[in-house]
Design a protein around this motif. Sequence first.
Motif, PDB file in Angstrom:
ATOM      1  N   PHE A  90     -10.386 -28.448 -38.061  1.00  0.00           N
ATOM      2  CA  PHE A  90      -9.955 -27.534 -37.008  1.00  0.00           C
ATOM      3  C   PHE A  90     -10.555 -27.831 -35.634  1.00  0.00           C
ATOM      4  N   PRO A  91     -11.837 -28.173 -35.525  1.00  0.00           N
ATOM      5  CA  PRO A  91     -12.349 -28.496 -34.189  1.00  0.00           C
ATOM      6  C   PRO A  91     -11.641 -29.692 -33.542  1.00  0.00           C
ATOM      7  N   ALA A  92     -11.328 -30.709 -34.322  1.00  0.00           N
ATOM      8  CA  ALA A  92     -10.629 -31.879 -33.784  1.00  0.00           C
ATOM      9  C   ALA A  92      -9.243 -31.487 -33.290  1.00  0.00           C
ATOM     10  N   VAL A  93      -8.550 -30.694 -34.073  1.00  0.00           N
ATOM     11  CA  VAL A  93      -7.207 -30.248 -33.687  1.00  0.00           C
ATOM     12  C   VAL A  93      -7.288 -29.389 -32.428  1.00  0.00           C
ATOM     13  N   GLY A  94      -8.260 -28.507 -32.385  1.00  0.00           N
ATOM     14  CA  GLY A  94      -8.424 -27.650 -31.212  1.00  0.00           C
ATOM     15  C   GLY A  94      -8.712 -28.446 -29.956  1.00  0.00           C
ATOM     16  N   ALA A  95      -9.576 -29.437 -30.070  1.00  0.00           N
ATOM     17  CA  ALA A  95      -9.900 -30.270 -28.905  1.00  0.00           C
ATOM     18  C   ALA A  95      -8.661 -31.020 -28.424  1.00  0.00           C
ATOM     19  N   SER A  96      -7.864 -31.533 -29.348  1.00  0.00           N
ATOM     20  CA  SER A  96      -6.647 -32.246 -28.952  1.00  0.00           C
ATOM     21  C   SER A  96      -5.607 -31.295 -28.376  1.00  0.00           C
ATOM     22  N   LEU A  97      -5.529 -30.091 -28.912  1.00  0.00           N
ATOM     23  CA  LEU A  97      -4.586 -29.109 -28.365  1.00  0.00           C
ATOM     24  C   LEU A  97      -4.955 -28.760 -26.925  1.00  0.00           C
ATOM     25  N   ILE A  98      -6.213 -28.466 -26.681  1.00  0.00           N
ATOM     26  CA  ILE A  98      -6.649 -28.115 -25.325  1.00  0.00           C
ATOM     27  C   ILE A  98      -6.417 -29.296 -24.375  1.00  0.00           C
ATOM     28  N   ALA A  99      -6.754 -30.504 -24.815  1.00  0.00           N
ATOM     29  CA  ALA A  99      -6.541 -31.689 -23.971  1.00  0.00           C
ATOM     30  C   ALA A  99      -5.056 -31.861 -23.645  1.00  0.00           C
ATOM     31  N   THR A 100      -4.198 -31.607 -24.620  1.00  0.00           N
ATOM     32  CA  THR A 100      -2.754 -31.740 -24.424  1.00  0.00           C
ATOM     33  C   THR A 100      -2.236 -30.692 -23.444  1.00  0.00           C
ATOM     34  N   LEU A 101      -2.642 -29.466 -23.645  1.00  0.00           N
ATOM     35  CA  LEU A 101      -2.196 -28.401 -22.741  1.00  0.00           C
ATOM     36  C   LEU A 101      -2.672 -28.675 -21.319  1.00  0.00           C
ATOM     37  N   ARG A 102      -3.914 -29.089 -21.183  1.00  0.00           N
ATOM     38  CA  ARG A 102      -4.465 -29.413 -19.857  1.00  0.00           C
ATOM     39  C   ARG A 102      -3.640 -30.526 -19.205  1.00  0.00           C
ATOM     40  N   HIS A 103      -3.281 -31.529 -19.998  1.00  0.00           N
ATOM     41  CA  HIS A 103      -2.531 -32.684 -19.488  1.00  0.00           C
ATOM     42  C   HIS A 103      -1.156 -32.283 -18.945  1.00  0.00           C
ATOM     43  N   PHE A 104      -0.472 -31.371 -19.653  1.00  0.00           N
ATOM     44  CA  PHE A 104       0.909 -31.048 -19.301  1.00  0.00           C
ATOM     45  C   PHE A 104       1.071 -29.793 -18.440  1.00  0.00           C
ATOM     46  N   ALA A 105       0.078 -28.952 -18.337  1.00  0.00           N
ATOM     47  CA  ALA A 105       0.241 -27.656 -17.673  1.00  0.00           C
ATOM     48  C   ALA A 105       0.257 -27.733 -16.156  1.00  0.00           C
ATOM     49  N   GLY A 106      -0.233 -28.816 -15.593  1.00  0.00           N
ATOM     50  CA  GLY A 106      -0.197 -28.950 -14.138  1.00  0.00           C
ATOM     51  C   GLY A 106      -0.986 -27.870 -13.434  1.00  0.00           C
ATOM     52  N   ASP A 107      -0.397 -27.308 -12.398  1.00  0.00           N
ATOM     53  CA  ASP A 107      -1.077 -26.314 -11.568  1.00  0.00           C
ATOM     54  C   ASP A 107      -1.338 -24.997 -12.284  1.00  0.00           C
ATOM     55  N   THR A 108      -0.691 -24.773 -13.417  1.00  0.00           N
ATOM     56  CA  THR A 108      -0.932 -23.514 -14.127  1.00  0.00           C
ATOM     57  C   THR A 108      -2.227 -23.556 -14.939  1.00  0.00           C
ATOM     58  N   TRP A 109      -2.832 -24.739 -15.051  1.00  0.00           N
ATOM     59  CA  TRP A 109      -4.077 -24.854 -15.828  1.00  0.00           C
ATOM     60  C   TRP A 109      -5.259 -24.478 -14.950  1.00  0.00           C
ATOM     61  N   SER A 110      -6.192 -23.764 -15.538  1.00  0.00           N
ATOM     62  CA  SER A 110      -7.386 -23.315 -14.830  1.00  0.00           C
ATOM     63  C   SER A 110      -8.489 -23.113 -15.869  1.00  0.00           C
ATOM     64  N   PRO A 111      -9.721 -22.925 -15.427  1.00  0.00           N
ATOM     65  CA  PRO A 111     -10.781 -22.600 -16.391  1.00  0.00           C
ATOM     66  C   PRO A 111     -10.446 -21.330 -17.191  1.00  0.00           C
ATOM     67  N   GLU A 112      -9.784 -20.378 -16.549  1.00  0.00           N
ATOM     68  CA  GLU A 112      -9.398 -19.158 -17.252  1.00  0.00           C
ATOM     69  C   GLU A 112      -8.335 -19.433 -18.309  1.00  0.00           C
ATOM     70  N   ALA A 113      -7.392 -20.301 -17.983  1.00  0.00           N
ATOM     71  CA  ALA A 113      -6.363 -20.675 -18.959  1.00  0.00           C
ATOM     72  C   ALA A 113      -7.000 -21.387 -20.140  1.00  0.00           C
ATOM     73  N   GLU A 114      -7.923 -22.283 -19.856  1.00  0.00           N
ATOM     74  CA  GLU A 114      -8.604 -22.997 -20.945  1.00  0.00           C
ATOM     75  C   GLU A 114      -9.358 -22.033 -21.841  1.00  0.00           C
ATOM     76  N   ALA A 115     -10.045 -21.064 -21.246  1.00  0.00           N
ATOM     77  CA  ALA A 115     -10.792 -20.082 -22.037  1.00  0.00           C
ATOM     78  C   ALA A 115      -9.831 -19.215 -22.864  1.00  0.00           C
ATOM     79  N   ALA A 116      -8.698 -18.843 -22.285  1.00  0.00           N
ATOM     80  CA  ALA A 116      -7.726 -18.036 -23.019  1.00  0.00           C
ATOM     81  C   ALA A 116      -7.158 -18.808 -24.205  1.00  0.00           C
ATOM     82  N   TRP A 117      -6.827 -20.077 -23.977  1.00  0.00           N
ATOM     83  CA  TRP A 117      -6.307 -20.900 -25.073  1.00  0.00           C
ATOM     84  C   TRP A 117      -7.385 -21.163 -26.125  1.00  0.00           C
ATOM     85  N   ALA A 118      -8.617 -21.323 -25.702  1.00  0.00           N
ATOM     86  CA  ALA A 118      -9.706 -21.503 -26.668  1.00  0.00           C
ATOM     87  C   ALA A 118      -9.837 -20.251 -27.541  1.00  0.00           C
TER      88      ALA A 118
END
Length: 142
Positions: A90-118
């Motif tokens: 699960f940690p590996a999958v979670g890290a890849s999910l967050i990295a993927t979302l960060r990569h594709f989210a563009g301007d909608t990504w923020s530290p708050e978005a990362e924390a919410a997705w985490a």
Amino acid sequence: MSIDPVLVKSTFASVESHGTEVTAWFYRHLFEHHPDVRPLFAEHMDEQQDRLFAALGTLVSQLEDTDALVGSLTALGRRHAAYGALPEHFPAVGASLIATLRHFAGDTWSPEAEAAWAAVYGIVADTMGRALAEAGTSGADV
């Protein structure tokens, strides 16, 4: 941090427009950084990528319906038990999910978005992990 459904939904909407490019990138990232999980998956990933994309959409749509969300994640965890997934994956999958979302989210990504997705992924991992344990096995197709 608690889940912010509005923030999660808005970041997913910006990612969703990229379609299965998102899940292809996710699996490349996962296998590159955690090659030990590769044997859990079929050689050809098209169907798996489609299933992951659908599961993400379901997850986002059920964020505010706890019973439905827990039911979906429990069923998903039980299915993953048959694939050989382990709670350690699960940690590996979670890290890849967050990295993927960060990569594709563009301007909608923020530290708050990362924390919410985490926070969302924490619920995913906990719920699916309990289902793995209840299934009496150690694993699944993460």
